[in-house]
Design an enzyme around this catalytic site. Structure first.
Site, short mmCIF file in Angstrom:
data_model
loop_
_atom_site.label_atom_id
_atom_site.label_comp_id
_atom_site.label_asym_id
_atom_site.label_seq_id
_atom_site.Cartn_x
_atom_site.Cartn_y
_atom_site.Cartn_z
CE LYS A 32 -4.02 1.65 2.62
NZ LYS A 32 -4.91 1.25 3.73
CB THR A 40 6.18 -5.92 10.44
OG1 THR A 40 5.18 -6.91 10.11
CG2 THR A 40 7.44 -6.64 10.90
N GLY A 45 7.39 -5.47 20.97
CA GLY A 45 7.48 -6.76 21.65
C GLY A 45 8.23 -7.76 20.80
CD GLU A 110 6.71 -9.90 25.68
OE1 GLU A 110 5.58 -9.97 25.15
OE2 GLU A 110 7.68 -9.38 25.12
CG HIS A 224 -0.79 -3.15 24.11
ND1 HIS A 224 -0.28 -2.51 25.22
CD2 HIS A 224 0.13 -4.08 23.78
CE1 HIS A 224 0.89 -3.03 25.54
NE2 HIS A 224 1.16 -3.99 24.67
NE ARG A 283 -0.32 -7.91 24.88
CZ ARG A 283 0.31 -7.85 23.73
NH1 ARG A 283 -0.36 -7.96 22.60
NH2 ARG A 283 1.62 -7.69 23.69
CG HIS A 344 -1.76 -4.15 20.05
ND1 HIS A 344 -0.82 -3.33 19.46
CD2 HIS A 344 -1.12 -5.30 20.39
CE1 HIS A 344 0.36 -3.96 19.44
NE2 HIS A 344 0.20 -5.14 19.98
NE ARG A 379 -1.49 -10.65 19.37
CZ ARG A 379 -0.43 -10.04 19.90
NH1 ARG A 379 0.68 -10.72 20.14
NH2 ARG A 379 -0.47 -8.76 20.21
#
Length: 542
Positions: A32, A40, A45, A110, A224, A283, A344, A379
């Site tokens: 795009k 990315t 993290g 984490e 997030h 989260r 997020h 996730r």
């Protein structure tokens, strides 16, 4: 061998392109904005993989299943965690420079992980380093890349994906292909507060739905917990232009993994009363805990306190966050910094099997645009980069393989028929919208509405009101300009997300409804959004 067009140039798109090229396919990448743009490079993290002697693939699988709130698909989770170590080793072989502790890879812990298995690069610049290595590999392989290419639609001929229609520098361009791989990311720009860059407007998800593909679990957006209050996109209006502007600045989960804590305006650690794991809870739990605390203190942000870690450690371990905090006027080594939740990551998307195959033959989806079921309703931290890596590699290997039926979990799902075409739409009250709705589209209003009605906290009445407002909003022209096309995709996704959220009358994972605050009593089921009643056939000549 086949001709392949890959749409998107993040970790998933470039991995798919490199693997397909290695297998001898004729590959073209379209993106795009620029090849090194997208979500990315903003990933602070790390990437999770069971690479260490005191860890195991089975433990990573168990952690991922537990975080998924009963909806993680075991086959996809096993593929993700089992393939992960080899895919990370391949990244290292491509030149990705992960942080090291002497002669060994450094690793961090984490939230919701049972072991320290998260690799980082540049402290908190993992995504940027992985993108650099992949772009270099694509350049070395001389894979053609078309930049500035807005995806208008997937071309469908005879029930198969046959290429893509694009707008490049204001001109229409068609690329015919035997296989189309969507790697366009998620739809974070649907929300007023998001960590996603401005390119994340759900283009691939919307195009796949128009092409007849099944979508699933769109109600599950991960918020997030800690975006820096006052960041680049902290409630700011969106100018509606395709571009690569950053979202609100994300303060990585890894900061809490290293010992930072959350405090309310009175200086109290409130997460201790919310979950046994406090700041390292999943989260969705942390995001809701923050939202409740903010409401109790008149909407003021909560504070992330990293002062105990010390200035030297913070600058060395988190150089990007350290610089951003200081640029925003905060000395986080001396004083806690204000943070709020922000959209997020999308757990839902285009339904695929573990090889990236959608319900439309010839059409693959990988990375955040896809819903393999690996993330379920929530996730696990640092599984997103791994997802793009693993499933892109698997999809490229399946390009010439026989097509498969949609995965079995879609047959057991709650199936929702939603019309987001912008023609006659049915409102939540059961009335049918007129063919030419009266409300003009406004991107800022759309994002505010979605944050209010389909954000961290939801309820049926507010979702129904949002559905009515969205149904009465005029659909922008998809083929007018890239900006108008993005608007059309955002409105399409908003209608579908709200439909899915209304259909799930329970609270599960990242989806919380105050009118149904508990998980349902039955077996957890996915939400599958059926394609438009009449599949859109886009001729190659368009």
């Amino acid at each position: 061998m086949s001709s392949v067009v890959v749409v998107g140039s993040g970790i998933a798109g470039l991995t798919a392109a490199l693997r397909a090229h290695t297998l001898g396919h004729d590959v073209t990448v379209v993106t795009k904005t620029s090849v090194a743009s997208g979500s990315t490079p903003y990933a602070q993290g790390g990437i999770a993989a069971a690479l260490f002697p005191d860890d195991s693939v089975d433990a990573h699988i168990a952690d991922t299943l537990r975080a998924g709130a009963g909806l993680a698909v075991r086959e996809a989770v096993e593929a993700l965690c089992t393939d992960g170590p080899d895919r990370v080793r391949e990244l290292i072989a491509r030149g990705a420079a992960f942080d090291r502790d002497g002669d060994t890879l450094a690793r961090g812990l984490e939230a919701a992980h049972s072991s320290a298995r998260v690799l980082h690069a540049g402290g908190d610049a993992t995504g940027a380093e992985l993108e650099r290595a992949l772009v270099a590999a694509v350049t070395a392989a001389r894979i053609p890349v078309v930049e500035g290419a807005f995806l208008r639609d997937v071309i469908v001929e005879g029930g198969r994906a046959a290429g893509v229609s694009l707008t490049v520098d204001g001109e229409a361009l068609t690329i015919e292909a035997d296989a189309v791989v969507l790697a366009t990311g998620g739809w974070g720009r649907l929300y007023a507060h998001t960590t996603n860059p401005s390119v994340a407007t759900g283009d691939g998800v919307a195009a796949a739905w128009r092409a007849g593909a099944l979508l699933a679990d769109l109600e599950f957006t991960q918020f997030h917990p800690t975006a820096l209050q006052g960041g680049a996109d902290d409630g700011a209006a969106d100018d509606g232009a395709a571009g690569d502007g950053a979202g609100a600045f994300l303060v990585s989960e890894a900061v809490r993994g290293e010992g930072a804590v959350l405090r309310n305006a009175a200086g109290e650690r409130f997460m201790l009363d919310v979950h046994p794991d406090a700041e390292l809870a999943p989260r969705d739990v942390v995001a809701r805990g923050i939202a409740v605390e903010m409401a109790a203190q008149g909407g003021r942000p909560v504070l992330l306190d990293a002062t105990a870690l010390g200035a030297e450690f913070l600058a060395g371990r988190f150089p990007t966050i350290d610089a951003a905090s200081r640029a925003a006027g905060h000395d986080w080594a001396r004083r806690p910094i204000p943070v709020t939740p922000a959209a997020h990551y999308a757990m839902g998307g285009v339904v695929t099997d573990a090889e990236g195959r959608t319900s439309v033959p010839g059409l693959f989806a990988v990375g955040e645009v896809a819903c393999t079921g690996a993330h379920g309703g929530n996730r696990l931290a640092s599984n997103s980069l791994l997802d793009g890596l693993v499933f892109a590699h698997r999809a490229a290997g399946a390009i010439d393989a026989p097509w498969a039926e949609p995965p079995a979990w879609t047959q057991e799902a709650v199936r929702v028929q939603a019309d987001a075409s912008g023609a006659a739409v049915r409102s939540s009250s059961g009335s049918t919208g007129v063919a030419h709705p009266a409300r003009a589209f406004d991107r800022g209003r759309l994002r505010a509405l979605m944050w209010e009605a389909a954000g961290v906290h939801r309820d049926g009445s507010r979702l129904a009101e949002a559905a009515d407002e969205l149904a009465a909003t005029a659909m922008p022209a998809l083929d007018a300009t890239p900006s108008s096309g993005e608007d059309a995709n955002l409105l399409t996704l908003a209608r579908l997300v709200v439909a899915a959220a209304l259909a799930r009358e329970e609270s599960r994972g990242a989806h919380f409804r105050s009118d149904f605050p508990l998980p349902g009593s039955g077996e957890p089921a996915h939400t599958v959004l059926l394609p438009q009643p009449t599949r859109l056939e886009v001729p190659a000549a368009c």
